[in-house]
Design a protein around this motif. Structure first.
Motif, PDB file in Angstrom:
ATOM      1  N   HIS A  81      41.830  54.491  19.054  1.00 13.28           N
ATOM      2  CA  HIS A  81      40.871  55.472  18.530  1.00 13.28           C
ATOM      3  C   HIS A  81      39.534  54.829  18.172  1.00 13.28           C
ATOM      4  N   GLY A  82      38.510  55.649  18.084  1.00 17.84           N
ATOM      5  CA  GLY A  82      37.284  55.210  17.407  1.00 17.84           C
ATOM      6  C   GLY A  82      36.241  54.562  18.283  1.00 17.84           C
ATOM      7  N   GLY A  83      36.399  54.625  19.588  1.00 18.10           N
ATOM      8  CA  GLY A  83      35.366  54.099  20.476  1.00 18.10           C
ATOM      9  C   GLY A  83      35.182  52.600  20.330  1.00 18.10           C
ATOM     10  N   ALA A  84      34.144  52.107  20.978  1.00 20.37           N
ATOM     11  CA  ALA A  84      33.904  50.662  20.965  1.00 20.37           C
ATOM     12  C   ALA A  84      33.461  50.173  19.591  1.00 20.37           C
ATOM     13  N   GLN A 110      35.978  48.753  17.378  1.00 26.36           N
ATOM     14  CA  GLN A 110      36.387  47.399  17.786  1.00 26.36           C
ATOM     15  C   GLN A 110      35.460  46.330  17.193  1.00 26.36           C
ATOM     16  N   PHE A 111      34.194  46.689  16.981  1.00 26.15           N
ATOM     17  CA  PHE A 111      33.255  45.724  16.383  1.00 26.15           C
ATOM     18  C   PHE A 111      33.839  45.168  15.076  1.00 26.15           C
ATOM     19  N   ALA A 112      34.475  46.054  14.295  1.00 27.41           N
ATOM     20  CA  ALA A 112      35.036  45.638  13.002  1.00 27.41           C
ATOM     21  C   ALA A 112      36.502  45.216  13.122  1.00 27.41           C
ATOM     22  N   VAL A 151      21.121  45.115  22.038  1.00 26.65           N
ATOM     23  CA  VAL A 151      21.322  45.742  20.730  1.00 26.65           C
ATOM     24  C   VAL A 151      22.802  45.940  20.392  1.00 26.65           C
ATOM     25  N   TRP A 152      23.659  46.116  21.399  1.00 20.28           N
ATOM     26  CA  TRP A 152      25.086  46.335  21.103  1.00 20.28           C
ATOM     27  C   TRP A 152      25.739  45.065  20.586  1.00 20.28           C
ATOM     28  N   GLY A 153      25.319  43.947  21.125  1.00 16.37           N
ATOM     29  CA  GLY A 153      25.798  42.667  20.603  1.00 16.37           C
ATOM     30  C   GLY A 153      25.332  42.464  19.161  1.00 16.37           C
ATOM     31  N   PHE A 167      30.753  38.340  23.620  1.00 13.78           N
ATOM     32  CA  PHE A 167      29.516  38.699  24.329  1.00 13.78           C
ATOM     33  C   PHE A 167      29.657  40.098  24.918  1.00 13.78           C
ATOM     34  N   THR A 168      28.546  40.645  25.399  1.00 10.66           N
ATOM     35  CA  THR A 168      28.508  42.012  25.939  1.00 10.66           C
ATOM     36  C   THR A 168      28.161  41.904  27.426  1.00 10.66           C
ATOM     37  N   SER A 169      29.077  42.337  28.281  1.00  9.19           N
ATOM     38  CA  SER A 169      28.853  42.116  29.724  1.00  9.19           C
ATOM     39  C   SER A 169      27.683  42.935  30.265  1.00  9.19           C
ATOM     40  N   ASN A 170      27.477  44.127  29.711  1.00 11.33           N
ATOM     41  CA  ASN A 170      26.348  44.953  30.141  1.00 11.33           C
ATOM     42  C   ASN A 170      25.723  45.596  28.912  1.00 11.33           C
ATOM     43  N   GLU A 171      24.498  45.226  28.635  1.00  9.62           N
ATOM     44  CA  GLU A 171      23.806  45.807  27.483  1.00  9.62           C
ATOM     45  C   GLU A 171      23.145  47.110  27.937  1.00  9.62           C
ATOM     46  N   THR A 172      23.730  48.202  27.483  1.00  5.19           N
ATOM     47  CA  THR A 172      23.392  49.523  27.995  1.00  5.19           C
ATOM     48  C   THR A 172      21.929  49.903  27.772  1.00  5.19           C
ATOM     49  N   VAL A 173      21.433  49.660  26.568  1.00  5.16           N
ATOM     50  CA  VAL A 173      20.075  50.108  26.235  1.00  5.16           C
ATOM     51  C   VAL A 173      19.019  49.248  26.930  1.00  5.16           C
ATOM     52  N   MET A 205      32.977  45.349  27.160  1.00  3.98           N
ATOM     53  CA  MET A 205      32.728  45.747  28.547  1.00  3.98           C
ATOM     54  C   MET A 205      32.472  47.256  28.639  1.00  3.98           C
ATOM     55  N   SER A 206      32.028  47.843  27.521  1.00  3.42           N
ATOM     56  CA  SER A 206      31.937  49.306  27.462  1.00  3.42           C
ATOM     57  C   SER A 206      31.213  49.923  28.649  1.00  3.42           C
ATOM     58  N   SER A 207      30.056  49.374  28.991  1.00  2.00           N
ATOM     59  CA  SER A 207      29.270  50.116  29.976  1.00  2.00           C
ATOM     60  C   SER A 207      29.373  49.591  31.401  1.00  2.00           C
ATOM     61  N   ALA A 235      36.451  48.489  25.768  1.00  2.00           N
ATOM     62  CA  ALA A 235      35.451  49.387  26.351  1.00  2.00           C
ATOM     63  C   ALA A 235      35.593  50.768  25.738  1.00  2.00           C
ATOM     64  N   GLY A 236      34.481  51.311  25.256  1.00  2.00           N
ATOM     65  CA  GLY A 236      34.445  52.734  24.933  1.00  2.00           C
ATOM     66  C   GLY A 236      34.571  53.454  26.274  1.00  2.00           C
ATOM     67  N   ALA A 237      35.430  54.463  26.340  1.00  2.00           N
ATOM     68  CA  ALA A 237      35.765  55.026  27.653  1.00  2.00           C
ATOM     69  C   ALA A 237      34.660  55.874  28.285  1.00  2.00           C
ATOM     70  N   GLN A 238      33.699  56.310  27.469  1.00  2.00           N
ATOM     71  CA  GLN A 238      32.813  57.395  27.924  1.00  2.00           C
ATOM     72  C   GLN A 238      31.759  57.036  28.964  1.00  2.00           C
ATOM     73  N   LYS A 239      31.710  55.771  29.370  1.00  2.00           N
ATOM     74  CA  LYS A 239      30.718  55.414  30.393  1.00  2.00           C
ATOM     75  C   LYS A 239      31.277  55.646  31.794  1.00  2.00           C
ATOM     76  N   ASN A 240      32.403  55.014  32.063  1.00  2.00           N
ATOM     77  CA  ASN A 240      32.941  55.049  33.425  1.00  2.00           C
ATOM     78  C   ASN A 240      34.381  55.532  33.516  1.00  2.00           C
TER      79      ASN A 240
HETATM   80  N1  PMP Z   1      28.993  48.768  23.311  1.00  2.00           N
HETATM   81  C1  PMP Z   1      28.196  49.164  24.316  1.00  2.00           C
HETATM   82  C2  PMP Z   1      27.789  48.166  25.332  1.00  2.00           C
HETATM   83  C3  PMP Z   1      27.782  50.494  24.390  1.00  2.00           C
HETATM   84  O1  PMP Z   1      26.988  50.893  25.377  1.00  2.00           O
HETATM   85  C4  PMP Z   1      28.215  51.418  23.413  1.00  2.00           C
HETATM   86  C5  PMP Z   1      27.827  52.868  23.442  1.00  2.00           C
HETATM   87  N2  PMP Z   1      26.658  53.185  24.056  1.00  2.00           N
HETATM   88  C6  PMP Z   1      29.012  50.951  22.375  1.00  2.00           C
HETATM   89  C7  PMP Z   1      29.402  49.624  22.350  1.00  2.00           C
HETATM   90  C8  PMP Z   1      29.494  51.878  21.270  1.00  2.00           C
HETATM   91  O2  PMP Z   1      30.449  52.709  21.791  1.00  2.00           O
HETATM   92  P1  PMP Z   1      31.073  53.927  20.951  1.00  2.00           P
HETATM   93  O3  PMP Z   1      30.011  54.952  20.867  1.00  2.00           O
HETATM   94  O4  PMP Z   1      32.254  54.312  21.766  1.00  2.00           O
HETATM   95  O5  PMP Z   1      31.447  53.407  19.622  1.00  2.00           O
END
Ligand code: PMP
Length: 333
Positions: free
Chosen positions: A77-80, A83-85, A105-107, A159-165, A185-187, A204-209
């Motif tokens: 539960h709870g998206g990515a 997992q940060f915490a 920024v996600w890192g 580390f973050t494999s793909n920085e979405t923003v 590896m969320s995005s 990985a938060g599932a909502q990307k792919n």
């Molecule tokens: N990590 C990355 C790389 C993301 O792109 C995102 C969401 N854009 C998150 C973490 C946070 O994901 P969530 O909204 O599922 O908590």
């Protein structure tokens, strides 16, 4: 009368566009899952109909992503962001250190959360390396390090494999080293072929792919799981999740079900290699236009870190950006 669905060409970063066959299958299964006469949202998570879905999702993911018996797959539960915490809570024991490599920024968010947890646990979450730099009048991220630094004796390096923003991606993923590797590896999860044996922990938060938001997919090495701290509340205890096949409490059944539909779609396309080839082609087409029209578009990210998932570009000013967006909307983009 039923309204006809209008589908735009959706370039949203996340929640991202989902495959039409996966959505259409869900329309049927919402009312009646596999001829059971009960919809997918209404089935017990402990009943045979959902169990079949869970088993298939795990098996398809293992097969398509090449995840071996060495790793557990968890649906949490709870998206990515959870997992940060949860990762430092589980793997940063008192007196231990973890290193964070920042390429966006996600890192930064992951490190900030880890620092909060580390304080509670009398441990250290440290900035190991950041590629943040000044570009014009602002600070931003434009590149990945040549090599991921190691940190001797650390509980893990994150580390973050793909920085979405920022649109910054490790086009070549690091290999396993003596320090356990943890990757957000969320995005770009499922977007390309990955050797999961290099990683101790991938999330990985599932909502990307992969599927709906709120679900976090975790791929964790069994030997790393054994290093988990004691005294973790059950809901955040990865070992409990593994032992109970992600069924300690009621999981997000629909999200798992929908991920299965997406995995079936990937399988029908010819697997992750086929998806990767398509992604590379699509990204190349867009970057080609951006590079050819430097009079209109500015791309700052270093070529060897250009994301295949999130193509970041700027126009000359906000007024022109507004025109761009209006014209894109008029073209159903
Ligand atoms: N990590 C990355 C790389 C993301 O792109 C995102 C969401 N854009 C998150 C973490 C946070 O994901 P969530 O909204 O599922 O908590």
């Amino acid at each position: 009368m039923q309204r006809m669905a209008k589908r735009l060409m959706n370039f949203g970063a996340g929640p991202g566009a989902l495959p039409l066959p996966a959505l259409e299958q869900a329309q049927i299964d919402l009312l009646d899952l596999d001829g059971t006469g009960v919809g997918v949202l209404e089935h017990s998570h402990r009943g045979p109909a959902f169990d079949k879905v869970l088993v298939e999702t795990d098996a398809l993911l293992r097969e398509l992503a090449g995840i071996g018996d060495t790793h557990e797959i968890l649906f949490l539960h709870g998206g990515a962001s959870t997992q940060f915490a949860e990762i430092p809570l589980a793997f940063l024991k008192e007196g231990a250190r973890a290193g964070y490599v920042l390429t966006g920024v996600w890192g930064e968010k992951a490190l900030a959360e880890a620092k909060t947890v580390a304080k509670l646990k009398r441990a250290e979450a440290e900035l190991l390396l950041s590629t943040k730099e000044r570009a014009g009048d602002k600070e931003t991220f434009l590149r990945v390090p040549e090599k991921l630094p190691t940190m001797e004796g650390a509980a893990y390096v994150h580390f973050t494999s793909n920085e979405t923003v920022h649109g910054v991606q490790f086009l070549e993923l690091p290999k396993a080293s003596a320090t356990p590797l943890v990757c957000d590896m969320s995005s770009d999860f499922l977007s390309r072929v990955v050797d999961f044996s290099n990683f101790d922990f991938v999330y990985a938060g599932a909502q990307k792919n992969a599927g709906p938001s709120g679900l976090a997919i975790v791929v964790v090495k069994k030997s790393f799981l054994e290093k988990q701290d004691v005294g973790i509340p059950k809901i955040w205890d990865y070992r409990v999740a593994a032992e109970q096949r992600s069924l300690y409490n009621t999981p997000s059944t629909f999200s798992i079900y929908f991920t299965r539909n997406v995995l079936r779609w990937i399988e029908a396309k010819g697997g992750i290699a086929a998806v990767q080839a398509e992604n590379d082609k699509k990204a190349a087409m867009i970057y080609e236009v951006l590079d050819a029209r430097k009079d209109v578009y500015t791309t700052r990210v270093a070529k060897n870190a250009r994301s295949r998932m999130n193509v970041v570009f700027e126009l000359e000013n906000e007024a022109i950006e507004k025109v761009f967006l209006e014209k894109a909307k008029a073209a159903d983009l």
